[in-house]
Design an enzyme around this catalytic site. Structure first.
Site, mmCIF file in Angstrom:
data_model
loop_
_atom_site.group_PDB
_atom_site.id
_atom_site.type_symbol
_atom_site.label_atom_id
_atom_site.label_comp_id
_atom_site.label_asym_id
_atom_site.label_seq_id
_atom_site.Cartn_x
_atom_site.Cartn_y
_atom_site.Cartn_z
ATOM 1 N N ASP A 4 28.303 20.621 -13.537
ATOM 2 C CA ASP A 4 28.618 21.657 -14.526
ATOM 3 C C ASP A 4 27.455 22.642 -14.654
ATOM 4 O O ASP A 4 27.519 23.579 -15.449
ATOM 5 C CB ASP A 4 28.989 21.054 -15.888
ATOM 6 N N ASP A 54 27.089 16.033 -12.367
ATOM 7 C CA ASP A 54 28.521 16.260 -12.567
ATOM 8 C C ASP A 54 28.925 17.696 -12.277
ATOM 9 O O ASP A 54 30.057 18.095 -12.533
ATOM 10 C CB ASP A 54 28.950 15.841 -13.972
ATOM 11 N N ASP A 89 23.872 19.720 -10.671
ATOM 12 C CA ASP A 89 23.447 18.443 -11.244
ATOM 13 C C ASP A 89 24.511 17.395 -10.942
ATOM 14 O O ASP A 89 25.452 17.662 -10.194
ATOM 15 C CB ASP A 89 23.199 18.584 -12.748
ATOM 16 N N SER A 135 25.905 13.313 -16.416
ATOM 17 C CA SER A 135 25.385 14.622 -16.025
ATOM 18 C C SER A 135 24.108 14.504 -15.191
ATOM 19 O O SER A 135 24.111 13.894 -14.129
ATOM 20 C CB SER A 135 25.174 15.469 -17.276
#
Length: 482
Positions: free
Chosen positions: A282, A280, A278, A108
């Site tokens: 999400d 990833d 960010d 992340s």
């Protein structure tokens, strides 16, 4: 040794905490657990389990992906390799392609040295704790570890490149936009919207963001190749930054944890708005045309009001965490929207949403969950709906964000303390009560223990920063004196 699976999967420093051997073991154990649960490892000619595997562009993701694929295929699971793709893309394609398990390799917003393994169940939701515990138990059982021995009952799994399925994900995101000619139309019944895949394909405008100039900061992460394309297909004039991943620069001075970059780019290019993801993707945070930050609470408020106006906000309720700003709560109360409060963490937000059959929830950090269209937080989906809300109304993003006033919020972490003693302390309870009495309805105080450290967190909101800081420091001093 603590539990292997944390609140967001397995995570650690790649090559040290998270090795190729561990990644293979997790994959092999997950395959065995799901095969036992579903009885899908049939004899010759029987159906094998299917997995989708994606990753962010960290260099370590390459060897970890190889290890996961080897573990799955060696245990008799067919594997579709999605390549570099956002976490919510893996969740969506797990459901859309009817896969039995989805695997995302990402840490992340963490630095490039870290990596992680997130697992999704059939349908695209994160694995329940009980299933994770079974996987971990299988990993530590006698004789466990490494590739499964022998030929699986249904034969070895086959591995196929499925990067082309990313187009299916982009098409889904675009189809989630409502048509501009009928903002009040409800697409299908509530039962249909809560169907097997949990997503809705709504009528959409050809170019809902036509005339908008948007800067998108991809954090040199998983959205680098997709987020600019998505916004361009929606009609926007797009300036992409943080979209040149080299395996080592993910989240480095870019993305949702470094908003100064997107803010400066918006001002430089005279853009109408900026979006920051960010590593990833999400998460989604934003800035307006003046470079001012629009945080997750403001985005959640905008989307809640938008859905309510269209008759799509289930039970006129939104789910948020205990850290959501007082200004958000007041704005929702004025609009007649109920706020259901959860502990910090998107998994708790999602659990409350599913329990109450609610469609919108999120966190101040920019994790926004739109359950009519996704099974997890989706930064690209959030960006599309946030910008679309402003574009359909012909108004600036700053005007929409003005629906709530952000109260100054001060957070003080008091480390190295006995959390139990603090929770039982009458002195601390009295101090908290005194602060609450002083603030009245013009502020808020929250004292909570950390779930993972010997730390107590103190949060105070007030009408001005100095007052919030003074009161938070006072409570922190009380905790230290216990």
């Amino acid at each position: 040794m603590g539990r292997l699976f944390g609140t967001d999967g397995v995570r650690g420093v790649a090559g040290e905490d998270l090795t190729g051997r561990m990644a293979m073991d997790v994959a092999t154990a997950a395959a065995g657990t799901l095969q036992d649960m579903r009885g899908a490892a049939a004899g010759p000619g029987g159906a094998r389990l299917v997995a989708v595997v994606g990753r962010d562009p960290r260099a370590s993701g390459e060897f970890l992906e190889a290890a996961v694929v080897a573990g799955l295929a060696g245990a008799g699971v067919d594997v579709l390799r999605l390549g570099v793709i956002p976490t919510p893309g893996v969740a969506f394609l797990t459901a859309e392609l009817g896969a039995d398990i989805g695997v995302m390799l990402s840490a992340s917003h963490n630095p490039a040295a870290d990596n992680g393994i997130k697992l999704f169940a059939r349908g695209g939701f994160k694995l329940p704790d009980a299933v994770e515990d079974e996987i971990e138990a299988r990993m530590t059982s006698p004789g466990a570890g490494g590739l499964a021995s022998g030929v699986p009952a249904g034969g070895f799994g086959r591995v196929r490149d499925a990067r082309g399925e990313q187009e299916r994900y982009l098409a889904h995101l675009l189809s989630s936009q409502p048509g501009t000619d009928d903002l009040g139309a409800v697409h299908g019944s509530r039962a249909a919207r809560a169907g097997a895949r949990g997503v809705v394909h709504a009528p959409r405008a050809a170019a809902p963001l036509a005339g908008w100039r948007v800067v998108v900061d991809c954090a040199h992460g998983a959205a680098s190749a997709l987020a600019p394309v998505l916004l361009r297909r929606a009609g926007a004039d797009v300036i992409a930054i943080g979209a040149e991943p080299d395996g080592e620069n993910i989240n480095a001075d870019r993305g949702s944890t470094h908003l100064d970059a997107v803010s400066a780019a918006v001002l430089k290019h005279g853009a109408d708005a900026g979006i920051a993801h960010d590593g990833d993707a999400d998460r989604c945070l934003a800035v307006d045309a003046a470079g001012e930050i629009i945080d997750g609470d403001q985005i959640l408020a905008i989307l809640a009001l938008e859905l309510k106006a269209r008759g799509l906000l289930a039970s006129d309720t939104v789910v948020a965490t205990v850290m959501s700003n007082l200004g958000f709560r007041k704005a929702m109360a004025r609009a007649g929207i109920t706020v259901v409060e959860t502990a910090v963490g998107d998994r708790y937000v999602l659990a409350a949403m599913r329990a109450g059959d609610f469609v919108l929830g999120g966190e101040q950090s920019g994790h926004i969950i739109m359950l009519d269209h996704a099974t997890t937080g989706d930064g690209m989906l959030t960006a599309l709906h946030l910008l679309g809300a402003a574009a359909r109304r012909g108004t600036a993003l700053a005007d929409l964000a003005g629906v709530m006033t952000r109260y100054p919020q001060v957070l003080v972490n008091v480390a190295g303390v006995d959390k139990g003693q603090a929770a039982r302390s009458p002195e601390l309870a009295a101090a908290v009560a005194a602060v609450e009495a002083e603030l009245g309805s013009a502020g808020r105080v929250l004292v909570r223990p950390s779930g993972t450290e010997p730390t107590v967190r103190v949060m105070v909101e007030a009408t001005d920063h100095e007052r919030a800081q003074r009161l938070a420091d006072g409570l922190a001093a009380t905790i230290r004196s216990l």
